[in-house]
Design an enzyme around this catalytic site. Structure first.
Site, mmCIF file in Angstrom:
data_model
loop_
_atom_site.group_PDB
_atom_site.id
_atom_site.type_symbol
_atom_site.label_atom_id
_atom_site.label_comp_id
_atom_site.label_asym_id
_atom_site.label_seq_id
_atom_site.Cartn_x
_atom_site.Cartn_y
_atom_site.Cartn_z
ATOM 1 N N SER A 271 -12.821 11.637 -32.618
ATOM 2 C CA SER A 271 -13.642 11.187 -33.727
ATOM 3 C C SER A 271 -12.794 10.535 -34.823
ATOM 4 O O SER A 271 -12.015 9.645 -34.531
ATOM 5 C CB SER A 271 -14.449 12.372 -34.252
ATOM 6 N N HIS A 412 -21.167 14.535 -28.991
ATOM 7 C CA HIS A 412 -19.916 14.247 -29.690
ATOM 8 C C HIS A 412 -19.053 15.511 -29.740
ATOM 9 O O HIS A 412 -19.383 16.452 -30.463
ATOM 10 C CB HIS A 412 -20.322 13.826 -31.114
#
Ligand code: GCU
Length: 430
Positions: A271, A412
Site C-alpha cells: 500500500s 487490500h
C-alpha cells in the site's frame, strides 16, 4: 446526482487525511468505460526527443532523466549522504533461539551521530539458523512496529506516534500491549525462514510520523538546513522519500552483517509502503528484487487512468507523502511528464513483482498490471522478459518472468498467498 452522493460529497469536503480518502472511496469512478482517453509519456525517448534503443542508452541517458523527473515531480529529491553523515548501528539484542529455535533475531538501533535530534530507527532482523551461508533478505517497512510484525511477545513495544486504529489497539496514538502481533499476518516469518530467507523490518514512523505535520518531528526537519520552520519547496523530498531512505539505511546495516548476503536484498512494501518500496528500489540498486503489494495510486497504478483513487484525492488526503510539485497534477495528469510505467522501468533490469487484489478496486488493479506491461520495452533492451501476456491474468494465476504480476482473491492486504509468490519469484532470481 443522487442525494446520498451529494451529502457524501458535502461531508467529504470537511474531512482531511485518512477520513477524506475513505469518504472518496465511495464517490470514486470504478467504471472502465468512464476513464477518459490518455496517452502515456514515451519511455524510450529522451526529453530532447532522441530515441533510446540500447540498454546502455537507457542506463546512461534515459534512466537518469526518468529518475530526476520522479524527484522533481512526484517524490522529491533524497538529500545526499553528506547531509546525514555517519550512520551508527548498535546491535541491542541477539536472540539465537527465536521462532522456536529456527531463527536468530537481532534488534539494531540505527542513528545519525551528527543529528542527535533524530531519535533513530529500530530494525528487527530474523535470519535462519543452520543455513550454512549468508541468507538472502527481504527488507520492508511496517505500519505498526517490530512488536506488531512479530508473534514473539518479548520485543520492546514501540513508543512512537502511530495512526489511530481500534483494530490495532492503538490508544492515544501509542501502541499498547494488546497491539503485539497485530501486523503478524502480513509477515509470515516462519514461512520465510523455512525457505532459507531472512527478513529485516522497521517501523516507518521511526523516520517520520505519517500525518501532514509529521515531518516537523521526523528526519526531514532534522536534516533540513533551515530547521523545522522550513516550508517545503517544489522538488524537496516528501515522507515517502524519507521512509524509502530508511530502507536504504537498513541495506547499509545489512552490508555489515555476516548472516545476510547483502547482494541479495528484496525490497517489499504494502500500500503506501508499496509506493515506498518502489521508490526505494528505483533509487537504490542494492535492492536486486523489487516487490510492490497493492501499491495503487502513487505506486504502481497508472496515474492517467481515472479510476479508483486519483491524483486529486491522494494529494489532498496525503500531501505530505509527495514533493510539493505533485499536487499540480491533480486533475491535470496529462501535464505530468511521468506515469507509473516509468517507475517500474527504473527497476530494470532487476526483477520486479507487482501484486493486486481483486477487491482492492481503490488501488486500480488493472492500472497496476498495465504499468508493468508498459515497462516491458526497457526490460527487453536488457534481453529480459516481462509478463508473457498482454491481458490481466485470471485471479490467483501469477504470470511473468523479470516482471511478474498476480491478482489475488480478496481484499487490500498482504497474505500468505502473496508471500508464497514473492518467495518463489525472488528465489528463482537469487
Ligand atoms: C489509503 C490511500 C492509499 C494507500 C492506503 C494505505 O487508502 O488512499 O493510497 O495506499 O491508504 O496505505 O493503506
Amino acid at each position: 446526482m443522487p442525494r446520498h452522493l451529494l451529502s457524501l460529497l458535502m461531508i467529504s469536503a470537511l474531512l482531511v487525511g485518512e477520513d477524506f480518502a475513505e469518504a472518496q472511496q465511495k464517490l470514486a469512478n470504478y467504471d472502465e468505460s468512464k476513464i477518459p482517453p490518455y496517452t502515456l509519456p514515451a519511455l524510450l525517448k529522451t526529453q530532447a526527443g532522441k530515441a533510446v534503443t540500447t540498454a546502455d542508452e537507457w542506463t546512461h541517458m534515459r534512466r537518469p532523466e526518468v529518475l530526476a523527473l520522479f524527484e522533481q515531480h512526484v517524490f522529491g529529491k533524497t538529500p545526499s549522504a553528506a547531509t546525514w553523515g555517519k550512520v551508527d548501528f548498535q546491535v541491542t539484542e541477539v536472540k539465537k533461539d527465536a521462532l522456536g529455535g529456527k531463527a536468530t533475531r537481532k534488534l539494531i538501533h540505527l542513528s545519525l551521530p551528527e543529528h542527535p535530534a533524530w531519535a533513530g530507527m529500530d530494525v528487527m532482523l530474523y535470519t535462519p539458523n543452520g543455513l550454512g551461508k549468508p541468507a538472502p533478505c527481504f527488507v520492508g517497512p511496517s505500519f505498526n512496529g517490530n512488536h506488531a510484525v512479530s508473534p514473539e511477545t518479548d520485543i520492546p513495544l514501540s513508543t512512537r506516534w502511530m495512526r489511530a486504529s481500534k483494530d490495532k489497539n492503538i490508544v492515544n496514538n501509542r501502541a499498547t500491549e494488546a497491539s503485539r502481533g497485530s501486523e503478524s499476518s502480513r509477515w509470515p516469518l516462519e514461512m520465510i525462514i523455512d525457505q532459507g530467507c531472512a527478513v529485516a523490518s522497521y517501523y516507518y514512523g521511526d523516520v517520520e510520523p505519517d500525518q501532514a505535520e509529521g515531518w516537523k518531528e521526523g528526519l526531514r526537519a532534522v536534516l533540513s538546513q533551515d530547521g523545522p520552520a522550513t516550508e517545503w519547496k517544489e522538488g524537496d523530498w516528501g515522507a515517502i522519500g524519507a521512509w524509502a531512505w530508511g530502507l536504504s539505511r537498513i541495506a547499509d546495516y545489512l552490508e555489515t552483517d555476516a548472516d545476510v548476503n547483502a547482494k541479495q536484498l528484496a525490497v517489499i512494501g504494502h500500500s503506501r509502503l508499496g509506493k515506498t518500496s518502489l521508490w526505494a528500489g528505483a533509487q537504490d540498486q542494492r535492492f536486486d528484487v523489487v516487490i510492490s503489494n497493492n501499491s495503487g495510486e502513487g505506486g504502481a497504478a497508472l496515474m492517467r487512468r481515472n479510476i479508483g483513487e486519483t491524483t486529486a484525492v491522494i494529494t489532498k488526503a496525503f500531501p505530505h507523502w509527495f514533493t510539493k510539485t505533485y499536487v499540480n497534477y491533480a486533475n491535470q495528469e496529462a501535464a505530468c511528464p511521468i506515469d507509473k510505467h516509468m517507475l517500474i522501468a527504473l527497476a530494470a533490469p532487476r526483477p520486479i513483482y507487482i501484486a493486486s487484489a481483486v477487491e482492492d478496486t481503490w488501488a486500480d488493479p488493472k492500472g497496476e498490471f498495465l504499468s508493468g506491461l508498459q515497462a516491458e520495452p526497457v526490460y527487453a533492451l536488457f534481453g529480459k522478459k516481462g509478463y508473457g501476456v498482454t491481458e490481466q491474468p485470471a485471479i490467483d494465476s501469477p504470470v511473468g518472468d523479470a516482471i511478474a504480476y498476480h491478482i489475488r482473491t480478496g481484499k487490500h492486504d498482504v497474505t500468505d498467498y502473496d508471500w508464497q509468490q514473492y518467495l518463489k519469484f525472488a528465489k528463482r532470481h537469487w
